[in-house]
Design a protein around this motif. Structure first.
Motif, PDB file in Angstrom:
ATOM      1  N   LEU A  93      35.660  45.226 -21.786  1.00 54.57           N
ATOM      2  CA  LEU A  93      36.814  44.575 -22.413  1.00 54.57           C
ATOM      3  C   LEU A  93      38.074  45.434 -22.261  1.00 54.57           C
ATOM      4  CD1 LEU A  93      35.135  43.151 -25.644  1.00 54.57           C
ATOM      5  CD2 LEU A  93      35.926  41.854 -23.647  1.00 54.57           C
ATOM      6  N   GLU A  94      37.901  46.747 -22.286  1.00 56.30           N
ATOM      7  CA  GLU A  94      39.035  47.648 -22.059  1.00 56.30           C
ATOM      8  C   GLU A  94      39.519  47.525 -20.606  1.00 56.30           C
ATOM      9  OE1 GLU A  94      40.201  52.391 -22.423  1.00 56.30           O
ATOM     10  OE2 GLU A  94      38.102  51.799 -22.512  1.00 56.30           O
ATOM     11  N   TYR A  95      38.589  47.491 -19.668  1.00 56.45           N
ATOM     12  CA  TYR A  95      38.915  47.365 -18.250  1.00 56.45           C
ATOM     13  C   TYR A  95      39.688  46.066 -17.974  1.00 56.45           C
ATOM     14  CZ  TYR A  95      38.270  47.037 -13.202  1.00 56.45           C
ATOM     15  OH  TYR A  95      38.493  46.917 -11.845  1.00 56.45           O
ATOM     16  N   ASP A  96      39.314  44.999 -18.674  1.00 58.18           N
ATOM     17  CA  ASP A  96      39.967  43.697 -18.488  1.00 58.18           C
ATOM     18  C   ASP A  96      41.302  43.594 -19.221  1.00 58.18           C
ATOM     19  OD1 ASP A  96      37.914  42.801 -16.867  1.00 58.18           O
ATOM     20  OD2 ASP A  96      36.889  41.706 -18.464  1.00 58.18           O
ATOM     21  N   GLY A  97      41.641  44.609 -20.018  1.00 51.14           N
ATOM     22  CA  GLY A  97      42.928  44.626 -20.704  1.00 51.14           C
ATOM     23  C   GLY A  97      42.930  43.977 -22.076  1.00 51.14           C
ATOM     24  N   PHE A  98      41.743  43.747 -22.653  1.00 48.34           N
ATOM     25  CA  PHE A  98      41.648  43.101 -23.957  1.00 48.34           C
ATOM     26  C   PHE A  98      41.547  44.107 -25.113  1.00 48.34           C
ATOM     27  CE2 PHE A  98      39.557  39.836 -21.161  1.00 48.34           C
ATOM     28  CZ  PHE A  98      40.635  38.979 -21.139  1.00 48.34           C
ATOM     29  N   VAL A  99      41.031  45.285 -24.827  1.00 55.88           N
ATOM     30  CA  VAL A  99      40.807  46.303 -25.854  1.00 55.88           C
ATOM     31  C   VAL A  99      41.530  47.587 -25.463  1.00 55.88           C
ATOM     32  CG1 VAL A  99      39.041  47.786 -26.908  1.00 55.88           C
ATOM     33  CG2 VAL A  99      38.595  45.359 -26.614  1.00 55.88           C
ATOM     34  N   GLN A 100      42.131  48.223 -26.457  1.00 57.89           N
ATOM     35  CA  GLN A 100      42.757  49.529 -26.262  1.00 57.89           C
ATOM     36  C   GLN A 100      41.908  50.572 -26.961  1.00 57.89           C
ATOM     37  OE1 GLN A 100      46.696  49.872 -27.847  1.00 57.89           O
ATOM     38  NE2 GLN A 100      46.799  52.063 -27.478  1.00 57.89           N
TER      39      GLN A 100
ATOM     40  N   GLY B 185      30.584  40.154 -26.240  1.00 58.89           N
ATOM     41  CA  GLY B 185      32.037  40.101 -26.051  1.00 58.89           C
ATOM     42  C   GLY B 185      32.701  39.241 -27.107  1.00 58.89           C
ATOM     43  N   VAL B 186      32.121  38.084 -27.361  1.00 60.73           N
ATOM     44  CA  VAL B 186      32.662  37.177 -28.379  1.00 60.73           C
ATOM     45  C   VAL B 186      32.653  37.857 -29.745  1.00 60.73           C
ATOM     46  CG1 VAL B 186      32.161  35.051 -29.663  1.00 60.73           C
ATOM     47  CG2 VAL B 186      32.088  35.040 -27.170  1.00 60.73           C
ATOM     48  N   LEU B 187      31.524  38.453 -30.107  1.00 62.47           N
ATOM     49  CA  LEU B 187      31.409  39.091 -31.426  1.00 62.47           C
ATOM     50  C   LEU B 187      32.371  40.271 -31.579  1.00 62.47           C
ATOM     51  CD1 LEU B 187      27.538  38.925 -31.891  1.00 62.47           C
ATOM     52  CD2 LEU B 187      29.280  37.542 -33.035  1.00 62.47           C
TER      53      LEU B 187
ATOM     54  N   LYS C  73      33.436  36.578 -17.709  1.00 67.25           N
ATOM     55  CA  LYS C  73      32.069  36.774 -18.192  1.00 67.25           C
ATOM     56  C   LYS C  73      32.029  37.688 -19.418  1.00 67.25           C
ATOM     57  CE  LYS C  73      28.865  39.409 -16.149  1.00 67.25           C
ATOM     58  NZ  LYS C  73      27.992  39.913 -15.082  1.00 67.25           N
ATOM     59  N   ASN C  74      32.874  38.708 -19.434  1.00 65.16           N
ATOM     60  CA  ASN C  74      32.873  39.656 -20.551  1.00 65.16           C
ATOM     61  C   ASN C  74      33.369  39.022 -21.847  1.00 65.16           C
ATOM     62  OD1 ASN C  74      32.023  41.694 -18.794  1.00 65.16           O
ATOM     63  ND2 ASN C  74      34.121  42.101 -18.180  1.00 65.16           N
ATOM     64  N   VAL C  75      34.311  38.108 -21.735  1.00 62.62           N
ATOM     65  CA  VAL C  75      34.866  37.442 -22.917  1.00 62.62           C
ATOM     66  C   VAL C  75      33.872  36.460 -23.509  1.00 62.62           C
ATOM     67  CG1 VAL C  75      36.639  35.814 -23.681  1.00 62.62           C
ATOM     68  CG2 VAL C  75      37.254  37.708 -22.194  1.00 62.62           C
TER      69      VAL C  75
ATOM     70  N   GLY D 271      44.265  40.656 -25.808  1.00 67.17           N
ATOM     71  CA  GLY D 271      42.992  40.556 -26.525  1.00 67.17           C
ATOM     72  C   GLY D 271      43.105  39.723 -27.785  1.00 67.17           C
ATOM     73  N   ARG D 272      44.232  39.856 -28.487  1.00 68.64           N
ATOM     74  CA  ARG D 272      44.448  39.045 -29.710  1.00 68.64           C
ATOM     75  C   ARG D 272      44.519  37.562 -29.337  1.00 68.64           C
ATOM     76  NH1 ARG D 272      44.615  41.263 -34.123  1.00 68.64           N
ATOM     77  NH2 ARG D 272      45.532  39.559 -35.289  1.00 68.64           N
ATOM     78  N   GLN D 273      45.187  37.260 -28.240  1.00 72.26           N
ATOM     79  CA  GLN D 273      45.305  35.858 -27.816  1.00 72.26           C
ATOM     80  C   GLN D 273      43.933  35.253 -27.532  1.00 72.26           C
ATOM     81  OE1 GLN D 273      47.868  35.629 -24.398  1.00 72.26           O
ATOM     82  NE2 GLN D 273      49.723  36.027 -25.590  1.00 72.26           N
TER      83      GLN D 273
END
Length: 99
Positions: free
Chosen positions: A45-52, A9-11, A2-4, A71-73
């Motif tokens: 997004l950080e919690y999901d491992g996409f953002v540091q 999230g998309v932006l 949902k966050n992605v 996150g890049r992927q």
């Protein structure tokens, strides 16, 4: 996921594909997002491992955000989907009108 796939999230994923940004830079880059929503979306997004998130111990506080490899992927895939939609909007609208 949902966050992605959320609007913000998309932006954010697409904005962070360009590189590391501070909170205020992201807020300017993504018009219309409130500070609260930006903070919440970044946290998710950080919690999901996409953002540091990197916080530097200085005054005033200095915090940077960047995409993780994961996150890049997903960011590249989200951007590709957005590009496809933008490219095909005329065809989608024509299909709607023909019904």
């Amino acid at each position: 996921m949902k966050n992605v796939t959320s609007r913000w999230g998309v932006l954010l994923l697409v904005a962070l594909l360009e590189g590391t940004h501070r909170f205020s830079e992201l807020r300017r880059k993504i018009g219309g997002i409130s500070e609260k929503m930006l903070a919440q979306t970044l946290q998710r997004l950080e919690y999901d491992g996409f953002v540091q998130r990197t916080s530097y111990p200085v005054v005033p506080p200095y915090v940077e955000y960047r995409l993780t490899p994961l996150g890049r992927q997903i960011g590249k895939k989200v951007r590709a989907l957005g590009d496809w939609i933008e490219e095909n909007v005329p065809k989608i609208l024509a299909a709607r009108e023909s019904r």
